[in-house]
Write a protein that holds these residues in place. Structure first.
Motif, PDB file in Angstrom:
ATOM      1  N   THR A 107     102.461  18.194  68.951  1.00 21.85           N
ATOM      2  CA  THR A 107     104.143  17.071  68.774  1.00 21.85           C
ATOM      3  C   THR A 107     104.791  18.022  68.379  1.00 21.85           C
ATOM      4  OG1 THR A 107     103.809  14.894  68.499  1.00 21.85           O
ATOM      5  CG2 THR A 107     102.814  16.538  66.416  1.00 21.85           C
ATOM      6  N   GLU A 108     105.557  17.564  68.814  1.00 23.03           N
ATOM      7  CA  GLU A 108     106.895  17.301  68.632  1.00 23.03           C
ATOM      8  C   GLU A 108     108.111  16.407  67.367  1.00 23.03           C
ATOM      9  OE1 GLU A 108     109.633  19.344  72.501  1.00 23.03           O
ATOM     10  OE2 GLU A 108     109.633  16.922  72.105  1.00 23.03           O
ATOM     11  N   ALA A 157     104.002   8.142  61.963  1.00 21.41           N
ATOM     12  CA  ALA A 157     104.925   8.820  62.923  1.00 21.41           C
ATOM     13  C   ALA A 157     104.772   8.253  64.364  1.00 21.41           C
ATOM     14  CB  ALA A 157     104.954  10.335  63.018  1.00 21.41           C
ATOM     15  N   VAL A 158     103.341   8.181  64.443  1.00 20.48           N
ATOM     16  CA  VAL A 158     102.788   8.322  65.955  1.00 20.48           C
ATOM     17  C   VAL A 158     103.042   6.373  65.909  1.00 20.48           C
ATOM     18  CG1 VAL A 158     100.429   7.784  67.139  1.00 20.48           C
ATOM     19  CG2 VAL A 158     101.168   9.738  66.169  1.00 20.48           C
ATOM     20  N   VAL A 159     102.615   5.869  64.924  1.00 17.30           N
ATOM     21  CA  VAL A 159     103.193   3.864  64.684  1.00 17.30           C
ATOM     22  C   VAL A 159     104.384   4.261  66.127  1.00 17.30           C
ATOM     23  CG1 VAL A 159     102.775   2.696  63.778  1.00 17.30           C
ATOM     24  CG2 VAL A 159     100.949   4.125  63.712  1.00 17.30           C
ATOM     25  N   LEU A 160     104.934   4.442  64.819  1.00 20.53           N
ATOM     26  CA  LEU A 160     106.625   4.914  64.845  1.00 20.53           C
ATOM     27  C   LEU A 160     106.803   4.875  66.400  1.00 20.53           C
ATOM     28  CD1 LEU A 160     107.992   5.283  61.470  1.00 20.53           C
ATOM     29  CD2 LEU A 160     107.617   3.244  62.091  1.00 20.53           C
ATOM     30  N   SER A 161     106.348   5.961  67.247  1.00 19.27           N
ATOM     31  CA  SER A 161     107.133   5.936  68.016  1.00 19.27           C
ATOM     32  C   SER A 161     106.823   5.353  69.448  1.00 19.27           C
ATOM     33  CB  SER A 161     106.419   7.493  68.574  1.00 19.27           C
ATOM     34  OG  SER A 161     105.059   7.391  68.744  1.00 19.27           O
ATOM     35  N   ALA A 162     106.253   4.762  69.344  1.00 18.52           N
ATOM     36  CA  ALA A 162     105.848   3.400  70.262  1.00 18.52           C
ATOM     37  C   ALA A 162     107.014   2.967  70.730  1.00 18.52           C
ATOM     38  CB  ALA A 162     105.546   2.084  70.207  1.00 18.52           C
ATOM     39  N   ASN A 193      92.827  14.286  68.110  1.00 15.54           N
ATOM     40  CA  ASN A 193      93.285  15.524  68.401  1.00 15.54           C
ATOM     41  C   ASN A 193      93.899  16.478  67.226  1.00 15.54           C
ATOM     42  OD1 ASN A 193      95.328  17.300  69.930  1.00 15.54           O
ATOM     43  ND2 ASN A 193      93.104  17.475  71.329  1.00 15.54           N
ATOM     44  N   THR A 194      94.853  15.901  66.968  1.00 17.94           N
ATOM     45  CA  THR A 194      96.145  16.972  66.252  1.00 17.94           C
ATOM     46  C   THR A 194      95.523  16.653  65.000  1.00 17.94           C
ATOM     47  OG1 THR A 194      97.402  15.537  67.770  1.00 17.94           O
ATOM     48  CG2 THR A 194      98.529  17.264  65.170  1.00 17.94           C
ATOM     49  N   VAL A 195      94.846  16.132  63.890  1.00 15.71           N
ATOM     50  CA  VAL A 195      94.709  16.665  62.890  1.00 15.71           C
ATOM     51  C   VAL A 195      92.927  17.042  62.538  1.00 15.71           C
ATOM     52  CG1 VAL A 195      94.253  15.318  60.904  1.00 15.71           C
ATOM     53  CG2 VAL A 195      95.829  14.340  61.784  1.00 15.71           C
ATOM     54  N   PHE A 196      91.960  16.824  64.078  1.00 14.36           N
ATOM     55  CA  PHE A 196      91.007  16.459  63.448  1.00 14.36           C
ATOM     56  C   PHE A 196      90.049  17.803  64.244  1.00 14.36           C
ATOM     57  CE2 PHE A 196      91.236  12.756  61.791  1.00 14.36           C
ATOM     58  CZ  PHE A 196      90.940  12.985  60.406  1.00 14.36           C
ATOM     59  N   ASN A 203      93.344  21.408  73.942  1.00 16.52           N
ATOM     60  CA  ASN A 203      95.643  21.244  73.779  1.00 16.52           C
ATOM     61  C   ASN A 203      96.139  20.602  75.426  1.00 16.52           C
ATOM     62  OD1 ASN A 203      95.772  22.620  71.524  1.00 16.52           O
ATOM     63  ND2 ASN A 203      95.696  25.070  72.691  1.00 16.52           N
ATOM     64  N   ALA A 204      95.202  20.156  75.782  1.00 12.17           N
ATOM     65  CA  ALA A 204      95.574  19.041  77.550  1.00 12.17           C
ATOM     66  C   ALA A 204      96.512  18.067  77.218  1.00 12.17           C
ATOM     67  CB  ALA A 204      94.261  18.954  78.209  1.00 12.17           C
ATOM     68  N   HIS A 205      96.835  18.091  76.518  1.00  8.81           N
ATOM     69  CA  HIS A 205      97.757  16.372  76.116  1.00  8.81           C
ATOM     70  C   HIS A 205      99.124  16.522  75.900  1.00  8.81           C
ATOM     71  CE1 HIS A 205      97.442  14.976  72.252  1.00  8.81           C
ATOM     72  NE2 HIS A 205      98.316  14.672  72.146  1.00  8.81           N
ATOM     73  N   HIS A 206      99.024  17.768  74.747  1.00 12.01           N
ATOM     74  CA  HIS A 206     100.126  18.538  74.691  1.00 12.01           C
ATOM     75  C   HIS A 206     100.758  19.123  76.120  1.00 12.01           C
ATOM     76  CE1 HIS A 206      99.446  17.306  70.605  1.00 12.01           C
ATOM     77  NE2 HIS A 206      98.464  17.954  70.194  1.00 12.01           N
TER      78      HIS A 206
END
Length: 210
Positions: A22-23, A35-40, A127-130, A174-177
């Motif tokens: 993720t960026e 951060a993901v919640v804020l990115s909506a 995905n990113t954390v776990f 890694n596909a979704h990234h």
């Protein structure tokens, strides 16, 4: 898109970027969740600019709760829907403390029970954390999956389910990234950069640009 083409599609993306991520900027699972919640409906760049100050002031659920809605809003007022997002950030911090000892849960149902957390956000965290091989479908992936013929679907859930079936197992983690980054920088919404695309010959989009 035929299975052999799908495999080659991801092989090329993997060769170009073996370790995508993720960026969004974060230093803990809690910070990524926020951060993901804020990115909506906001760009990662705008979120990063806001969270650098926010996370310095409130790096933990306890600190975020102490900062309060108005305090959070002051840090994130440059991004869209900031008041609602400030409310959700404080509320999810409270629930993390009350239900999960301040830790981000490794559980989809528990994640989606947090304010501001939907399926996409839960998938990013899982995905990113776990390290779970799940697919977080955002607007970039939805557009790319339909445009290229990779995994067409009428809505984000249909695209997610199609990708989970079609992406080769060795690339699923890694596909979704890869897809987000490709959609963000190459397969853009208004004018895709087909001339720069490394999977151009595999793509089924008819109106390719030069």
């Amino acid at each position: 898109m035929h299975r052999a083409a799908v495999n080659e599609f991801f092989r090329r993306l993997a060769d170009a970027d073996p370790s995508p991520t993720t960026e969004l900027e974060y230093a803990s699972p809690f910070q990524l969740l926020v951060a993901v919640v804020l990115s909506a409906q906001a760009t990662d760049k705008s979120v990063n600019l806001a969270t650098r100050g926010l996370f310095a002031a409130a790096p933990t659920p306890e600190a975020m709760l102490t900062l309060g809605e108005e305090g959070v809003a002051d840090y994130i007022k440059t991004i869209g829907l900031f008041r609602n997002k400030a409310r959700n950030t404080v509320a999810l911090s409270r629930l993390l403390l009350e239900r999960h000892a301040g830790e981000v849960p490794h559980n989809r149902i528990a994640l989606e029970a947090l304010p501001g957390v939907g399926r996409k956000t839960a998938n990013v965290v899982l995905n990113t954390v776990f390290g779970e091989p799940v697919m977080a479908v955002d607007t970039h992936i939805f557009r790319l999956a339909n445009r290229t013929g990779l995994a067409p679907g009428k809505d984000v859930l249909a695209v997610e389910q199609a990708l989970m079936r079609r992406v080769p197992k060795e690339y699923l983690q890694n596909a979704h990234h890869w897809l987000i980054l490709h959609g963000r920088y190459v397969c853009t919404a208004r004018k895709p950069k087909c001339g720069e695309c490394r999977v151009r010959d595999l793509c089924e989009f008819r109106d390719k640009t030069a």
